[in-house]
Motif scaffolding. Structure first.
Motif, PDB file in Angstrom:
ATOM      1  N   HIS A  41       0.839  -1.211   0.000  1.00  0.00           N
ATOM      2  CA  HIS A  41       0.000   0.000   0.000  1.00  0.00           C
ATOM      3  C   HIS A  41       0.866   1.250   0.000  1.00  0.00           C
ATOM      4  O   HIS A  41       2.073   1.190   0.200  1.00  0.00           O
ATOM      5  N   ARG A  42       0.225   2.422  -0.199  1.00  0.00           N
ATOM      6  CA  ARG A  42       0.954   3.658  -0.457  1.00  0.00           C
ATOM      7  C   ARG A  42       1.072   4.575   0.760  1.00  0.00           C
ATOM      8  O   ARG A  42       1.439   5.752   0.620  1.00  0.00           O
ATOM      9  N   GLY A  43       0.747   4.067   1.957  1.00  0.00           N
ATOM     10  CA  GLY A  43       0.901   4.939   3.133  1.00  0.00           C
ATOM     11  C   GLY A  43       0.235   6.280   2.883  1.00  0.00           C
ATOM     12  O   GLY A  43      -0.929   6.349   2.458  1.00  0.00           O
ATOM     13  N   VAL A  46      -0.439   9.445  -2.510  1.00  0.00           N
ATOM     14  CA  VAL A  46      -1.576   9.103  -3.381  1.00  0.00           C
ATOM     15  C   VAL A  46      -1.198   9.349  -4.831  1.00  0.00           C
ATOM     16  O   VAL A  46      -0.375  10.226  -5.125  1.00  0.00           O
ATOM     17  N   TRP A  47      -1.790   8.577  -5.719  1.00  0.00           N
ATOM     18  CA  TRP A  47      -1.600   8.799  -7.149  1.00  0.00           C
ATOM     19  C   TRP A  47      -2.803   9.616  -7.615  1.00  0.00           C
ATOM     20  O   TRP A  47      -3.934   9.133  -7.575  1.00  0.00           O
ATOM     21  N   ASP A  48      -2.518  10.897  -7.981  1.00  0.00           N
ATOM     22  CA  ASP A  48      -3.625  11.706  -8.491  1.00  0.00           C
ATOM     23  C   ASP A  48      -3.172  12.440  -9.763  1.00  0.00           C
ATOM     24  O   ASP A  48      -2.089  12.151 -10.291  1.00  0.00           O
ATOM     25  N   PRO A  93       3.822   2.639  -4.844  1.00  0.00           N
ATOM     26  CA  PRO A  93       3.664   1.196  -5.000  1.00  0.00           C
ATOM     27  C   PRO A  93       2.596   0.809  -6.006  1.00  0.00           C
ATOM     28  O   PRO A  93       1.599   1.536  -6.149  1.00  0.00           O
ATOM     29  N   HIS A  94       2.815  -0.329  -6.710  1.00  0.00           N
ATOM     30  CA  HIS A  94       1.755  -0.811  -7.587  1.00  0.00           C
ATOM     31  C   HIS A  94       1.581  -2.327  -7.461  1.00  0.00           C
ATOM     32  O   HIS A  94       0.738  -2.774  -6.732  1.00  0.00           O
ATOM     33  N   GLY A  95       2.385  -3.124  -8.159  1.00  0.00           N
ATOM     34  CA  GLY A  95       2.167  -4.577  -8.161  1.00  0.00           C
ATOM     35  C   GLY A  95       3.016  -5.291  -7.117  1.00  0.00           C
ATOM     36  O   GLY A  95       4.058  -4.790  -6.695  1.00  0.00           O
ATOM     37  N   GLY A 161       3.102  -1.262 -19.284  1.00  0.00           N
ATOM     38  CA  GLY A 161       2.721  -0.575 -18.062  1.00  0.00           C
ATOM     39  C   GLY A 161       1.677   0.425 -18.463  1.00  0.00           C
ATOM     40  O   GLY A 161       0.987   0.295 -19.491  1.00  0.00           O
ATOM     41  N   TYR A 162       1.491   1.433 -17.705  1.00  0.00           N
ATOM     42  CA  TYR A 162       0.493   2.440 -18.093  1.00  0.00           C
ATOM     43  C   TYR A 162       0.894   3.133 -19.392  1.00  0.00           C
ATOM     44  O   TYR A 162       0.077   3.424 -20.252  1.00  0.00           O
ATOM     45  N   CYS A 163       2.214   3.419 -19.524  1.00  0.00           N
ATOM     46  CA  CYS A 163       2.632   4.196 -20.716  1.00  0.00           C
ATOM     47  C   CYS A 163       3.484   3.355 -21.663  1.00  0.00           C
ATOM     48  O   CYS A 163       4.212   3.870 -22.481  1.00  0.00           O
ATOM     49  N   ASP A 213      -6.022  -6.760 -19.401  1.00  0.00           N
ATOM     50  CA  ASP A 213      -5.845  -5.713 -20.421  1.00  0.00           C
ATOM     51  C   ASP A 213      -6.877  -4.637 -20.104  1.00  0.00           C
ATOM     52  O   ASP A 213      -7.968  -4.600 -20.686  1.00  0.00           O
ATOM     53  N   ARG A 214      -6.508  -3.762 -19.155  1.00  0.00           N
ATOM     54  CA  ARG A 214      -7.470  -2.952 -18.406  1.00  0.00           C
ATOM     55  C   ARG A 214      -8.450  -2.161 -19.264  1.00  0.00           C
ATOM     56  O   ARG A 214      -9.665  -2.361 -19.176  1.00  0.00           O
ATOM     57  N   GLU A 215      -7.983  -1.264 -20.068  1.00  0.00           N
ATOM     58  CA  GLU A 215      -8.903  -0.363 -20.810  1.00  0.00           C
ATOM     59  C   GLU A 215      -9.547  -1.072 -21.999  1.00  0.00           C
ATOM     60  O   GLU A 215     -10.502  -0.561 -22.574  1.00  0.00           O
ATOM     61  N   GLU A 292     -14.723   0.659  -4.428  1.00  0.00           N
ATOM     62  CA  GLU A 292     -14.576   1.972  -5.056  1.00  0.00           C
ATOM     63  C   GLU A 292     -13.629   1.867  -6.253  1.00  0.00           C
ATOM     64  O   GLU A 292     -13.962   2.216  -7.368  1.00  0.00           O
ATOM     65  N   MET A 293     -12.412   1.399  -6.022  1.00  0.00           N
ATOM     66  CA  MET A 293     -11.493   1.089  -7.115  1.00  0.00           C
ATOM     67  C   MET A 293     -10.789  -0.226  -6.745  1.00  0.00           C
ATOM     68  O   MET A 293      -9.625  -0.224  -6.325  1.00  0.00           O
ATOM     69  N   PRO A 294     -11.529  -1.369  -6.879  1.00  0.00           N
ATOM     70  CA  PRO A 294     -10.857  -2.640  -6.609  1.00  0.00           C
ATOM     71  C   PRO A 294      -9.649  -2.775  -7.521  1.00  0.00           C
ATOM     72  O   PRO A 294      -9.786  -2.689  -8.729  1.00  0.00           O
ATOM     73  N   HIS A 295      -8.454  -2.911  -6.932  1.00  0.00           N
ATOM     74  CA  HIS A 295      -7.229  -2.721  -7.701  1.00  0.00           C
ATOM     75  C   HIS A 295      -6.419  -3.991  -7.871  1.00  0.00           C
ATOM     76  O   HIS A 295      -5.691  -4.122  -8.844  1.00  0.00           O
ATOM     77  N   ASP A 296      -6.525  -4.902  -6.908  1.00  0.00           N
ATOM     78  CA  ASP A 296      -5.870  -6.198  -7.058  1.00  0.00           C
ATOM     79  C   ASP A 296      -6.717  -7.267  -6.382  1.00  0.00           C
ATOM     80  O   ASP A 296      -7.554  -6.954  -5.524  1.00  0.00           O
TER      81      ASP A 296
HETATM   82  O1  HH3 Z   1      -5.584   4.758 -12.860  1.00  0.00           O
HETATM   83  C1  HH3 Z   1      -5.064   5.478 -12.059  1.00  0.00           C
HETATM   84  N1  HH3 Z   1      -4.605   5.037 -10.860  1.00  0.00           N
HETATM   85  C2  HH3 Z   1      -4.807   3.676 -10.377  1.00  0.00           C
HETATM   86  O2  HH3 Z   1      -4.687   2.697 -11.369  1.00  0.00           O
HETATM   87  C3  HH3 Z   1      -3.792   3.461  -9.276  1.00  0.00           C
HETATM   88  O3  HH3 Z   1      -3.900   4.260  -8.316  1.00  0.00           O
HETATM   89  O4  HH3 Z   1      -2.942   2.567  -9.381  1.00  0.00           O
HETATM   90  C4  HH3 Z   1      -4.919   6.948 -12.321  1.00  0.00           C
HETATM   91  C5  HH3 Z   1      -5.068   7.421 -13.613  1.00  0.00           C
HETATM   92  C6  HH3 Z   1      -4.927   8.776 -13.868  1.00  0.00           C
HETATM   93  C7  HH3 Z   1      -4.634   9.681 -12.828  1.00  0.00           C
HETATM   94  C8  HH3 Z   1      -4.485   9.200 -11.542  1.00  0.00           C
HETATM   95  C9  HH3 Z   1      -4.616   7.844 -11.280  1.00  0.00           C
END
Ligand code: HH3
Length: 329
Positions: A41-43, A46-48, A93-95, A161-163, A213-215, A292-296
């Protein structure tokens, strides 16, 4: 005569106190060799929208690494924190996955790196990627999302990855072996094309690797040895986004989808599928709080399932209740 068909339903273990753990954004879950739950977790980070610039360079280095322990080892029955580690190492943190020898493998989307860690070792055993430098060659990732280690070959699979839109494979000691995947072209997504390979899971019994393949709102599976596309699993019930996938010995594939866009009818939920047929066997949602955002998602052989949520900052535990269904034939 009567034919017994056993089926099961996945339900939240509402007596599990882990749903009250004080966590940051939960990004990754894994089970260790003793079936303890491990949370990444990210303590207080936050990713915003302000976390990255348009070239995917992390903008909040000034914050320094997360000072809390980002890796928690949780007792599966009473949610006690048995161990914690990972402070002053990570930014976002992510995976998370744990290999057959109990090593932790994690990705950090701010650092654009993959780490191999032994619990409580000061120094990581292996680091892939260049710190804070996004890229797409053999030595760079761009917001790598997940990592898994083949229990037979020891090869390391990274969803990048994302990009980027690829799976990269390394030898056990980090030598580049191969990569596959490409960006999704306009129109219908083709096999081997990705739009955020967001989570991956190995299916050793079948020599396969499946990717959320998320999106593209689908799961794609490949032969892990060659990267050859084997199958797409996609259901209307998934909606637009499929966030995470996890296989458990015994042939079950678990997944969670993404938030419905305004007007969409497919709700946020967990899925249990038969790996061989790809068919949905069951769906599930929590009783306490809501996704809310089930992530894993991670599942044990006994069908105990955990879901970590990056926005609810919560982990839920689910278990299977066997139901004997009597049918006359
Ligand atoms: O998807 C996003 N985040 C999640 O996957 C995550 O928090 O791993 C995100 C996308 C755009 C901006 C900010 C967050």
């Amino acid at each position: 005569e009567k034919e017994h068909t056993e089926d099961f339903h996945i339900e939240e273990a509402v007596d599990w106190p882990g749903v009250n753990l004080k966590l940051g954004q939960v990004s990754g879950l894994a089970l260790d060799t003793k079936n303890n739950l491990v949370i990444f977790h990210r303590g207080d980070h936050v990713w915003d929208e302000n976390s990255f610039d348009s070239s995917f360079v992390y903008q909040q280095r000034g914050l320094g690494p997360i000072e809390q322990n980002t890796i928690l080892v949780i007792d599966p029955s009473n949610a006690e924190v048995l161990d914690s580690t990972g402070k002053n190492l990570f930014y976002l943190p992510h995976g998370l996955s744990i290999d057959k020898d109990g090593n932790y493998w994690v990705t950090d989307v701010a650092l654009h790196q993959v780490f191999k860690l032994r619990v409580h070792d000061k120094e990581p055993l292996l680091i892939l990627g260049r710190s804070l430098q996004p890229g797409s060659d053999k030595n760079h990732f761009c917001q790598p999302t997940d990592v898994a280690v083949d229990p037979v070959t020891g090869n390391v699979y990274v969803s990048d990855g994302y990009c980027n839109s690829r799976i990269v494979v390394f030898s056990p000691n980090g030598m580049f072996i191969m990569q596959w995947g490409e960006e999704t072209s306009v129109g219908k997504a083709k096999p081997g094309q990705f739009q955020i390979p967001h989570s991956l899971t190995l299916i050793p019994e079948f020599g396969q690797l499946c990717v959320a393949d998320r999106e593209n709102g689908r799961i794609q599976c490949f032969r892990s040895e060659t990267g050859e596309f084997t199958r797409e699993i996609k259901h209307k019930l998934f909606g637009r986004e499929l966030f995470a996938v996890s296989y458990t010995r015994g042939g079950l594939l678990f997944a969670v989808n993404g938030m419905p866009h305004p007007g969409d009818i497919e709700p946020l939920q967990g899925f249990v599928m038969n790996f061989s047929t790809g068919e949905i066997i069951d769906t599930f949602v929590p009783v306490r709080k809501t996704f809310e955002m089930p992530h894993d998602i991670v599942a044990a052989e006994d069908k105990t399932v955990y879901v970590g949520d990056a926005h609810a900052k919560t982990v839920w535990k689910f278990t299977a209740t066997e139901k004997m269904e009597h049918r006359s034939v």
